[in-house]
Each structure stands twice: as structure tokens, then as C-alpha cells.
Design an enzyme around this catalytic site. Structure first.
Site, PDB file in Angstrom:
ATOM      1  CG  LEU A  19      -1.850  -1.136   1.454  1.00  0.00           C
ATOM      2  CD1 LEU A  19      -2.460  -1.075   2.855  1.00  0.00           C
ATOM      3  CD2 LEU A  19      -2.948  -1.085   0.407  1.00  0.00           C
ATOM      4  CD  GLU A  67       7.172   0.391  14.378  1.00  0.00           C
ATOM      5  OE1 GLU A  67       7.891   0.762  15.306  1.00  0.00           O
ATOM      6  OE2 GLU A  67       7.008   1.060  13.344  1.00  0.00           O
ATOM      7  CG  ASP A  68       2.527  -0.936  10.653  1.00  0.00           C
ATOM      8  OD1 ASP A  68       2.735  -0.004  11.443  1.00  0.00           O
ATOM      9  OD2 ASP A  68       2.797  -0.879   9.436  1.00  0.00           O
ATOM     10  NE  ARG A  87       0.220  -3.777   6.775  1.00  0.00           N
ATOM     11  CZ  ARG A  87       1.190  -3.141   7.417  1.00  0.00           C
ATOM     12  NH1 ARG A  87       1.180  -1.826   7.495  1.00  0.00           N
ATOM     13  NH2 ARG A  87       2.176  -3.810   7.988  1.00  0.00           N
ATOM     14  NE  ARG A 133      -3.389   2.516   6.309  1.00  0.00           N
ATOM     15  CZ  ARG A 133      -2.316   1.966   5.732  1.00  0.00           C
ATOM     16  NH1 ARG A 133      -1.492   1.208   6.432  1.00  0.00           N
ATOM     17  NH2 ARG A 133      -2.074   2.172   4.460  1.00  0.00           N
ATOM     18  CG  HIS A 163       1.930   4.248  10.566  1.00  0.00           C
ATOM     19  ND1 HIS A 163       2.548   3.365   9.703  1.00  0.00           N
ATOM     20  CD2 HIS A 163       0.674   3.753  10.767  1.00  0.00           C
ATOM     21  CE1 HIS A 163       1.702   2.387   9.404  1.00  0.00           C
ATOM     22  NE2 HIS A 163       0.558   2.601  10.024  1.00  0.00           N
ATOM     23  CB  CYS A 248       8.197  -0.101   9.275  1.00  0.00           C
ATOM     24  SG  CYS A 248       7.852   1.593   8.991  1.00  0.00           S
TER      25      CYS A 248
END
Length: 258
Positions: A19, A67-68, A87, A133, A163, A248
Site C-alpha cells: 500500500l 512493527e504494525d 493487512r 490507520r 503513521h 517499521c
């Protein structure tokens, strides 16, 4: 001695389909990305971090941005609920990995959404970016999980980047650094140091004053070296094309006693 483990996840063969929201799409060289990822992992190991590979999620183009998927505070791992629906398949493998490390596991539940890249920990203060997000319900759920453990949760608006940690990270002394045009409200941070490059806003604390940074931020590296830090530069150009940065690509877990 507390462990220093870093969760990492091999890039998906579909990485180029990842993305992008705030930048133009550019062609990603997946083979080069894999080489860069291997060099990144090697840089962690060279500074006494044990890398723990999460099982690959080849069907999830963004899965390298591990990391997300999780936020760890003390021994508690909060499994995220990514704001991008595509995701959400990334979290299962990460949940297994943190459970194997001995974390107790909590989850963000619908209607909450939270991406780990929106969470910046500075000591016991946990900044949470509320933006594209991560929604208000996600912030509330994070607060409910971490406040009882002694965390102070500060919600921060994020509108100019993907982010919170695309905009700011923190130096070892707690000073928050960011590229000012991309930071919504620098005044929310007690100490804020502007840096000259967008990718200079991202550092991973390796310990002993060493900062893992992107090679694309030479002026910031010079500034931070001048302030007595020791930049360790890695080339992550292919991940930067997908709005990725040095933070990330791993989840650093410091406090677990083995």
C-alpha cells in the site's frame, strides 16, 4: 540481564503490491529489497540484538512491516487490528511469535483499529497517533491495556503522514525528533528537535548511543553525530518507496527476562 530480541519478517514476494497513501507509487525492486532486509537484520545482530523471524506471510504484500502488527509494553503484547483491511492477515503469525517469547497477549477488537507504527514509547509515556490507520476506539483499547501497567498514554493527531512514527521517533534521552513540515503538533512533546530530512525523523535505538538510521538522511546523521550519538546507516530505499522506515521493519523487545 534483560533480553534484546527483535522480531523481523522476510519480505513477501508480492512486496511491490504494498500500500501507498501519502506518496506517489514507484517501482519496487523486490530482489534488492530482500538484500536490504538481510543487511538490516545483520545490523541488528551486529549490535547484540537477537533476531527472531516471524513466519513469512507471502500473501500479505506489506507483511515485512512487522512493527504494525503488535505493540509491546513491559511483558504485554497488544496484537493490533490494522486500519487497512488488506493487512489483517498479518497478525496471526506475530501473535504466535510473541507468545513463544513469553509475552502475555491482548488484542485490539472491532470497532477499534490500531497500527503499531502509530505508537511511540518514550520511557513510560506512550504516544499514540490518531490518524489514517488508528481510530479513537483503538486508542481507548490501548489505554485500557497499558495504563494499568504504569503507562501514560498521550494521543497525538496525525494527518500529514501514514503513521506517527513516519513523523517522529525519540533519541535515547527522550528528545523527540521529527521533520517539522510533517509533524502536526510538535508542542505536544516536552522536548522536540527538528531534523533536516524526512527520513531523518526515524531512529532505532540500538543501545550505547548507537542509532540505526536510513542512509537517505545524511544531514540528519551528521547533526545527530555532532550531538554525540553514533549513527549506524542502512540503505532501505526499496522500503521507503512503500512509506516504510527503519522502525517499521522490526519490533524491538527489551524487557523480557528469559
Amino acid at each position: 540481564m534483560p533480553s534484546q530480541k527483535a522480531l523481523i519478517r522476510r519480505p513477501s514476494p508480492r512486496l511491490a503490491e504494498g500500500l501507498v497513501t501519502h506518496i506517489e507509487r514507484a517501482e519496487v525492486d523486490v530482489d534488492l529489497a530482500v538484500e536490504q532486509w538481510e543487511a538490516y537484520a545483520e545490523a541488528l545482530r551486529a549490535h547484540d540484538w537477537e533476531t527472531v523471524e516471524v513466519d513469512p506471510a507471502d500473501d500479505c504484500p506489506d507483511s515485512v512491516f512487522v512493527e504494525d502488527t503488535v505493540v509491546v509494553f513491559r511483558n504485554v503484547a497488544l496484537i493490533s487490528r490494522p486500519g487497512a483491511e488488506s493487512r489483517r492477515g498479518e497478525t496471526a503469525g506475530v501473535e504466535e511469535a510473541v507468545a513463544r517469547l513469553g509475552c502475555s497477549v491482548n488484542w485490539i477488537w472491532e470497532p477499534g483499529t490500531l497500527d503499531g507504527g502509530d505508537v511511540l514509547k518514550v520511557g513510560d509515556t506512550v504516544y499514540v497517533g490518531r490518524g489514517g490507520r488508528t481510530n479513537a476506539a483503538g486508542v481507548q483499547q490501548l489505554r485500557a491495556v497499558f495504563e494499568p501497567l504504569g503507562a501514560r498514554i498521550v494521543a497525538v493527531p496525525v494527518s500529514k503522514v501514514l503513521h506517527l512514527k513516519s513523523a517522529v521517533t525519540a533519541l535515547p534521552d527522550g528528545t523527540v525528533i521529527g521533520h517539522e513540515p510533517l509533524v502536526d503538533t510538535p508542542s505536544l512533546f516536552p522536548r522536540f528537535l527538528p531534523v533536516p530530512e524526512e527520513s531523518g525523523a526515524h531512529v532505532v535505538l540500538l543501545g550505547g548511543g548507537k542509532l540505526l538510521m536510513a542512509a537517505s538522511a545524511p544531514k540528519t546523521a551528521e547533526l545527530l553525530a555532532d550531538l554525540g550519538h553514533e549513527p549506524v546507516l542502512v540503505d532501505i530505499s526499496e522500503f521507503e518507496k512503500l512509506e516504510g522506515c527503519v522502525t517499521c521493519l522490526s519490533v524491538r523487545v527489551r524487557g523480557l527476562y528469559g
